[in-house]
Scaffold this motif. Sequence first.
Motif, short mmCIF file in Angstrom:
data_model
loop_
_atom_site.label_atom_id
_atom_site.label_comp_id
_atom_site.label_asym_id
_atom_site.label_seq_id
_atom_site.Cartn_x
_atom_site.Cartn_y
_atom_site.Cartn_z
N THR A 130 0.88 -1.22 -0.04
CA THR A 130 -0.12 -0.05 -0.13
C THR A 130 0.75 1.07 -0.08
O THR A 130 0.80 2.33 -0.85
CB THR A 130 -0.84 0.09 1.21
OG1 THR A 130 -1.67 -1.31 1.34
CG2 THR A 130 -1.86 1.30 1.27
N GLU B 110 10.06 2.37 6.43
CA GLU B 110 9.44 1.07 6.74
C GLU B 110 10.34 0.61 7.86
O GLU B 110 11.60 0.61 7.79
CB GLU B 110 9.85 0.18 5.31
CG GLU B 110 9.71 -1.57 5.70
CD GLU B 110 8.44 -1.80 6.24
OE1 GLU B 110 7.50 -1.39 5.98
OE2 GLU B 110 8.50 -2.44 7.39
N GLY C 149 6.02 -5.71 3.65
CA GLY C 149 4.88 -6.15 4.73
C GLY C 149 4.67 -7.42 4.66
O GLY C 149 5.64 -8.25 4.61
N TRP C 150 3.29 -7.83 4.47
CA TRP C 150 3.04 -9.21 4.26
C TRP C 150 3.36 -9.87 2.97
O TRP C 150 3.30 -11.03 2.74
CB TRP C 150 1.47 -9.58 4.43
CG TRP C 150 1.49 -9.25 5.99
CD1 TRP C 150 0.64 -8.20 6.68
CD2 TRP C 150 1.70 -10.11 7.09
NE1 TRP C 150 0.60 -8.24 8.14
CE2 TRP C 150 1.32 -9.66 8.28
CE3 TRP C 150 2.34 -11.36 6.93
CZ2 TRP C 150 1.56 -10.18 9.64
CZ3 TRP C 150 2.64 -12.05 8.20
CH2 TRP C 150 2.07 -11.45 9.51
N PRO D 61 0.34 -12.65 0.30
CA PRO D 61 -0.46 -13.37 -0.96
C PRO D 61 0.12 -14.15 -1.72
O PRO D 61 1.33 -14.21 -1.90
CB PRO D 61 -0.96 -12.11 -1.56
CG PRO D 61 0.16 -10.99 -1.06
CD PRO D 61 0.56 -11.39 0.05
N GLY E 181 -1.08 -14.88 -4.92
CA GLY E 181 -1.26 -14.42 -6.15
C GLY E 181 -2.07 -13.20 -6.11
O GLY E 181 -2.57 -12.73 -5.04
N ALA F 113 8.81 4.84 12.26
CA ALA F 113 8.28 6.11 12.86
C ALA F 113 7.62 5.94 14.42
O ALA F 113 6.92 4.92 14.53
CB ALA F 113 7.02 6.65 12.06
N ASN G 27 -5.55 -1.94 3.53
CA ASN G 27 -6.59 -2.86 3.18
C ASN G 27 -7.75 -2.88 4.27
O ASN G 27 -8.97 -3.37 3.66
CB ASN G 27 -5.85 -4.33 2.95
CG ASN G 27 -5.11 -4.74 4.19
OD1 ASN G 27 -5.37 -3.96 5.58
ND2 ASN G 27 -4.60 -5.77 4.20
N PRO H 224 -9.85 -6.26 1.27
CA PRO H 224 -8.66 -7.15 1.72
C PRO H 224 -7.58 -7.61 0.60
O PRO H 224 -6.51 -7.84 1.07
CB PRO H 224 -9.50 -8.37 2.09
CG PRO H 224 -10.80 -8.50 1.12
CD PRO H 224 -11.15 -6.99 1.21
N VAL I 243 -5.00 -7.52 -2.75
CA VAL I 243 -3.99 -6.52 -3.59
C VAL I 243 -4.72 -5.63 -4.65
O VAL I 243 -4.72 -4.74 -4.67
CB VAL I 243 -2.85 -7.34 -4.00
CG1 VAL I 243 -1.80 -6.32 -4.90
CG2 VAL I 243 -2.13 -7.98 -3.16
C1 LIG Z 1 -1.39 -14.88 4.90
C2 LIG Z 1 -2.05 -13.86 3.89
C3 LIG Z 1 -2.61 -14.26 2.75
C4 LIG Z 1 -2.95 -13.42 1.73
N1 LIG Z 1 -3.25 -13.65 0.49
C5 LIG Z 1 -3.70 -12.97 -0.50
C6 LIG Z 1 -3.77 -13.36 -1.75
O1 LIG Z 1 -3.49 -14.43 -2.24
N2 LIG Z 1 -4.32 -12.17 -2.73
C7 LIG Z 1 -4.37 -10.96 -2.33
O2 LIG Z 1 -4.68 -10.30 -3.22
N3 LIG Z 1 -4.09 -10.52 -0.78
C8 LIG Z 1 -3.85 -11.54 0.05
N4 LIG Z 1 -3.48 -11.14 1.10
C9 LIG Z 1 -3.89 -9.58 1.38
C10 LIG Z 1 -2.47 -8.72 1.25
O3 LIG Z 1 -1.24 -9.29 1.37
C11 LIG Z 1 -2.72 -7.35 2.05
O4 LIG Z 1 -3.94 -6.85 1.83
C12 LIG Z 1 -1.44 -6.37 1.70
O5 LIG Z 1 -0.43 -7.11 1.63
C13 LIG Z 1 -1.54 -5.35 2.86
O6 LIG Z 1 -0.67 -4.63 2.52
P1 LIG Z 1 -0.11 -3.04 3.32
O7 LIG Z 1 0.89 -2.67 2.73
O8 LIG Z 1 -1.50 -2.42 3.41
O9 LIG Z 1 -0.03 -3.82 4.87
P2 LIG Z 1 1.33 -4.41 5.53
O10 LIG Z 1 1.85 -5.57 4.53
O11 LIG Z 1 0.97 -4.71 6.86
O12 LIG Z 1 2.37 -3.57 5.57
C14 LIG Z 1 2.45 -2.30 6.71
C15 LIG Z 1 4.00 -2.11 6.62
O13 LIG Z 1 4.15 -0.99 7.54
C16 LIG Z 1 5.39 -1.24 8.47
N5 LIG Z 1 5.22 -0.64 9.60
C17 LIG Z 1 4.18 -0.78 10.49
N6 LIG Z 1 4.34 0.12 11.82
C18 LIG Z 1 5.37 1.20 11.08
C19 LIG Z 1 5.82 2.44 11.49
N7 LIG Z 1 5.52 2.93 12.77
N8 LIG Z 1 6.85 3.06 10.91
C20 LIG Z 1 7.21 2.54 9.72
N9 LIG Z 1 6.85 1.54 9.14
C21 LIG Z 1 5.67 0.76 9.81
C22 LIG Z 1 5.10 -2.87 8.70
O14 LIG Z 1 6.48 -3.35 8.99
C23 LIG Z 1 4.77 -3.07 7.31
O15 LIG Z 1 5.86 -3.60 6.41
C24 LIG Z 1 -3.08 -11.91 2.32
C25 LIG Z 1 -2.46 -11.58 3.24
C26 LIG Z 1 -2.09 -12.29 4.19
C27 LIG Z 1 -1.63 -11.92 5.50
#
Ligand SMILES: Cc1cc2nc3c(=O)[nH]c(=O)nc-3n(C[C@H](O)[C@H](O)[C@H](O)COP(=O)(O)OP(=O)(O)OC[C@H]3O[C@@H](n4cnc5c(N)ncnc54)[C@H](O)[C@@H]3O)c2cc1C
Length: 418
Positions: free
Chosen positions: A11, A30, A37-38, A53, A55, A220, A400, A405, A407
């Motif tokens: 994101t 980060e 992240g995930w 994810p 895919g 942060a 998300n 939920p 990507v």
């Molecule tokens: C097990 C699993 C399977 C999934 N399977 C799928 C799938 O098959 N298909 C699909 O489309 N989606 C899937 N998803 C959903 C998708 O992976 C997530 O919606 C997406 O990766 C979320 O990204 P994000 O950047 O919003 O959050 P995150 O990935 O949580 O990233 C947030 C980032 O912020 C960082 N952070 C936190 N606090 C701070 C701070 N204070 N300062 C600086 N950095 C900080 C964290 O370290 C992290 O890297 C899955 C998720 C999971 C957990």
Amino acid sequence: MTTLILGGGVTGLAAAWHLQQRGEAVEVWEAAPTVGGWMKTLPWEGGHIETGPQGVLWQPGTAVDRLFTAIGLPFKSPGTGARWVGKGGHLIPVPAAPPALLISPLMSLGTKLRMMLEPFVKVRPAEPEEGLSAFIARRLGPGVATDLLPAMVAGILAAPPELLSIDAIPKLRQWEAQGSLFNGIRKSGVSHMVVPEGGMGQLPIKLAEHLPVVRTGLRAERLEALPGRRWRVSGGGEVREPERVVLALPAFEAALLLGPVAPGSAAALGSIPYTSVDLWHSRHAPLPHLKDSFGFLIHPPEGQGYLGSLVPSWMDPQTAPAGVMQLRSFIGGAFGKPADLEAWEGVQTRLRHWVPALSEASAVRHEYAERAIPRPEQGHRARVAAGLEALPTGIDWLSNARFGPGVRDILEGLEAWV
Ligand SMILES: Cc1cc2nc3c(=O)[nH]c(=O)nc-3n(C[C@H](O)[C@H](O)[C@H](O)COP(=O)(O)OP(=O)(O)OC[C@H]3O[C@@H](n4cnc5c(N)ncnc54)[C@H](O)[C@@H]3O)c2cc1C
């Protein structure tokens, strides 16, 4: 720098990329040692595992397609694999096309006939917010809501649909707004599951390569308002004073930073629950019916904490050495984890209940995904709205939990946001 983005998951990085395209000076912080992240691909014994994810849903001309093309990310699709729902003690195929649904043993004849009436069900206004189960029962009939929906939702959000808001899967409302779900799906066309070359982790890596400043290992810790509509962000001995701060963070992390400057927003975002899930990766001798399939999800009342297993070696052959089938089994989530599923032996016993011919695992790896998945329970819309409304000027929150939920939801949400 005009905008500081906190969070280098997909994101935050995709938001930074969009802002940079508009000519803004951006920097990303980060907290973890690497971006994603995930969304990370980790090496594992001659192959790899995905931490998040497996895919992403792709279609030509969509937000996902535009981003992948713009950053030059090569990807591939495994095609359409078989998939099953585990119910009544057996794996039952989920039909790929509506005609096959009519003869599927997955649902009773009454349920199928009721489903066929969906195009004639009146569209309901978006307000008030409906529950996810209630929405599906209204549009497709109560049989679909009780017999099919729970396994599907467990596979996406690891939570029971009765708990959730319709906003948990925003695509459903978007389709209904086009007259009916059938019509919405028909108009939006078929999406394909795709995986970047080298695994999902390549998406954040490639995005970061396109950005001027991405700092990793930098959390942060504090957010302060300065006179003249500027902000001060500090952490790890570094300080920045940008015009705008984007919190691309899970709601609970955003709430920690917002507490001192926007307590109302912090309280609303901090009340969004998240779900943890156990992931077991295992390698087996290939089984003819399973090796070229998506995998299967278990009807939750029967799974009792075992939610199902995917076949990553089908989705991305680089996952495992040739001639090996790799599974990824999902345990727990909001359903809770019974004691027998604490260890691999118990997970394997459950797997073999559904796939009796499965060989003993040649390799096993466990990952615990703590608070990894937002749980948009009923009332989610009000919580998100309250969180956003109380944000001070110059601060935004992207997640998300806001866009949906998957990507695909995030990348579509970001295009609209930017
Ligand atoms: C097990 C699993 C399977 C999934 N399977 C799928 C799938 O098959 N298909 C699909 O489309 N989606 C899937 N998803 C959903 C998708 O992976 C997530 O919606 C997406 O990766 C979320 O990204 P994000 O950047 O919003 O959050 P995150 O990935 O949580 O990233 C947030 C980032 O912020 C960082 N952070 C936190 N606090 C701070 C701070 N204070 N300062 C600086 N950095 C900080 C964290 O370290 C992290 O890297 C899955 C998720 C999971 C957990």
